[in-house]
Design an enzyme around this catalytic site. Structure first.
Site, PDB file in Angstrom:
ATOM      1  CE  LYS A  72     -12.897   1.402   9.198  1.00 23.57           C
ATOM      2  NZ  LYS A  72     -12.405   2.611   8.498  1.00 23.57           N
TER       3      LYS A  72
HETATM    4  N1  GLU Z   1      -9.130   2.739   6.715  1.00 22.93           N
HETATM    5  C1  GLU Z   1      -9.012   3.855   5.832  1.00 22.93           C
HETATM    6  C2  GLU Z   1     -10.172   4.800   6.008  1.00 22.93           C
HETATM    7  O1  GLU Z   1     -10.809   4.795   7.021  1.00 22.93           O
HETATM    8  C3  GLU Z   1      -8.787   3.431   4.395  1.00 22.93           C
HETATM    9  C4  GLU Z   1      -9.885   2.628   3.785  1.00 22.93           C
HETATM   10  C5  GLU Z   1      -9.543   2.103   2.404  1.00 22.93           C
HETATM   11  O2  GLU Z   1      -8.499   2.458   1.902  1.00 22.93           O
HETATM   12  O3  GLU Z   1     -10.341   1.333   1.878  1.00 22.93           O
HETATM   13  O4  GLU Z   1     -10.444   5.633   5.179  1.00 22.93           O
END
Ligand code: GLU
Length: 419
Positions: free
Chosen positions: A106
């Site tokens: 993240k």
């Molecule tokens: N931000 C989204 C999540 O929390 C998508 C993450 C992604 O597609 O890599 O799942």
């Protein structure tokens, strides 16, 4: 530890419950309690008025045992090391729950994107990308959108990364516009996945059917909440109330979702939508409804809110909407079917994975193929979590976490500890 904040501790406590349910090897548990590596960067940005401001950015890899780390980038004032590390951990287990060969990451910048111009946001994004350029890559860590970021942000990241490498690298981020290697169906994937898991839950719940008259309340009306609202109303559901950052609207007869979407686009929010009364977040969460979808901020359901919930299904479109205290109340109540975040909102990362596969193979699929593959993945993940819940005799959140933890643990054991 630097990331040890209440937010991080919340994810740790869900991991702990899963570890306990699985009787997890303590060595594996210990390793999963910490992120593998993290980067904290300063992001200086020249503002439109000529002044320069510093922003703090993060990128955290929680675990990359099963494959390259994957996860979104968040622009929000609440972003800190603990939050990013906590969300990275959830990504590890989310990817494993839906069986993707990816790990968890993240990123984020502590900034309120709504106060910045498009040019300022572009400079912020490009400088942040430059600072983390050696930390990301199609084989190592693939960012995506999250709160406060969108496909334009991903385009800027792709362009900056490609400019530095000297050739186009579409596979470095997902959630891009289709014109630069984005996938059809990616923008709607999270909301669509939320609806799919709700449909699966309805199948195993006695006396619950989705159709005319099923009521829905939703917190958040963006990429996740808005799409879930559209999809559920297509199935005949009546969306009673919606809130977003600007305010909330309520109509006991059901909101016209198409009209609300058009209104939100024009007014940059839903506040003031005609043919509806105003409603606060707190009121929305206490409203009697069949399905409640929190699809905005995390940490909104504490013990008080959990006691006040009057829904039959809680489908977590947001990441971490329940605090450990809220979760405890839900377990004690045992009258709400919980679709936890790592399962309910995994549709987004699933189509991100499809996008990455399409980018690195330079071969693109049709919308029909993407949506049907997404449906298959979500259905299978639900069934596996549901089965594990019976085996472990636990709640849905613990079962979903345990499903992910088990897969990561098996991979860690197979690879062994180096050296
Ligand atoms: N931000 C989204 C999540 O929390 C998508 C993450 C992604 O597609 O890599 O799942």
């Amino acid at each position: 530890m630097e990331w040890d904040t209440p937010h991080y501790r919340a994810s740790l406590s869900f991991l702990e419950r899963a570890a306990h349910a699985l009787d997890l090897d303590p060595n594996v548990h210990m390793r999963l309690q910490r992120p593998e590596r993290a980067l904290i960067v300063n992001v200086p940005v020249r503002m439109d008025d000529g002044s320069v401001r510093n922003f703090t950015g993060y990128r955290v890899h929680h675990n990359d045992t099963r494959g390259p780390a994957k996860g979104g980038i968040r622009y929000h004032m609440d972003v800190d090391f603990g939050e990013v590390a906590s969300l990275a951990m959830l990504m590890t287990f989310k990817c494993a729950v839906v069986g993707l060969p990816l790990g968890g990451a993240k990123g984020g910048i502590r900034v309120d994107p709504r106060t910045m111009s498009r040019n300022e946001l572009q400079r912020l994004t490009r400088r942040y990308t430059t600072e983390i350029v050696n930390f990301i890559g199609p084989q190592t860590d693939i960012p995506a959108p999250d709160m406060g970021t969108d496909e334009q942000t991903m385009s800027w990241i792709m362009d900056t990364y490609s400019a530095i490498k000297g050739y186009a690298v579409p596979g470095v981020v997902t959630g891009k516009p289709v014109s630069v290697g984005g996938s059809l169906g990616r923008a709607e994937a999270t909301g669509r996945g939320v609806a799919y898991t709700i449909m699966e839950a309805a199948k195993v719940m006695p006396d619950f059917e989705i159709g005319e008259g099923t009521t829905v309340t939703i917190q958040g009306f963006g990429n996740v909440g808005g799409v879930a609202a559209k999809k559920l109303s297509k199935l005949g559901c009546k969306v009673l109330a919606v809130t977003d950052v600007t305010g909330g609207v309520h109509n006991p007869k059901g909101l016209d979702i198409k009209a609300l979407m058009a209104y939100a686009k024009e007014h940059r929010g839903i506040k003031g939508f005609p043919e509806a009364d105003a409603i606060t977040n707190e009121e929305l969460m206490a409203l009697k409804t069949d399905i409640f979808v929190p699809a905005a901020l995390g940490g909104v359901i504490g013990s008080k809110e959990a006691q006040n919930l009057k829904c039959k299904i809680l489908a977590e479109g947001a990441n971490g909407p329940c605090t450990p205290d809220g979760d405890k109340v839900l377990r004690e109540r045992d009258d709400i079917f919980v679709l936890p975040d790592v399962l309910a909102n995994a549709g987004g990362v699933t189509v991100s994975y499809f996008e990455w596969v399409q980018d690195i193979s330079a071969f693109f699929w049709t919308a029909k193929e993407i949506n049907s593959r997404l449906h298959t993945v979500m259905k299978k993940a639900f069934e596996e979590v549901w089965k594990l819940k019976q085996t472990l005799k636990c709640d849905m959140r613990t079962a979903a976490m345990a499903c992910g933890v088990k897969r990561v643990s098996d991979a860690m054991k197979a690879r062994g500890l180096f050296p």
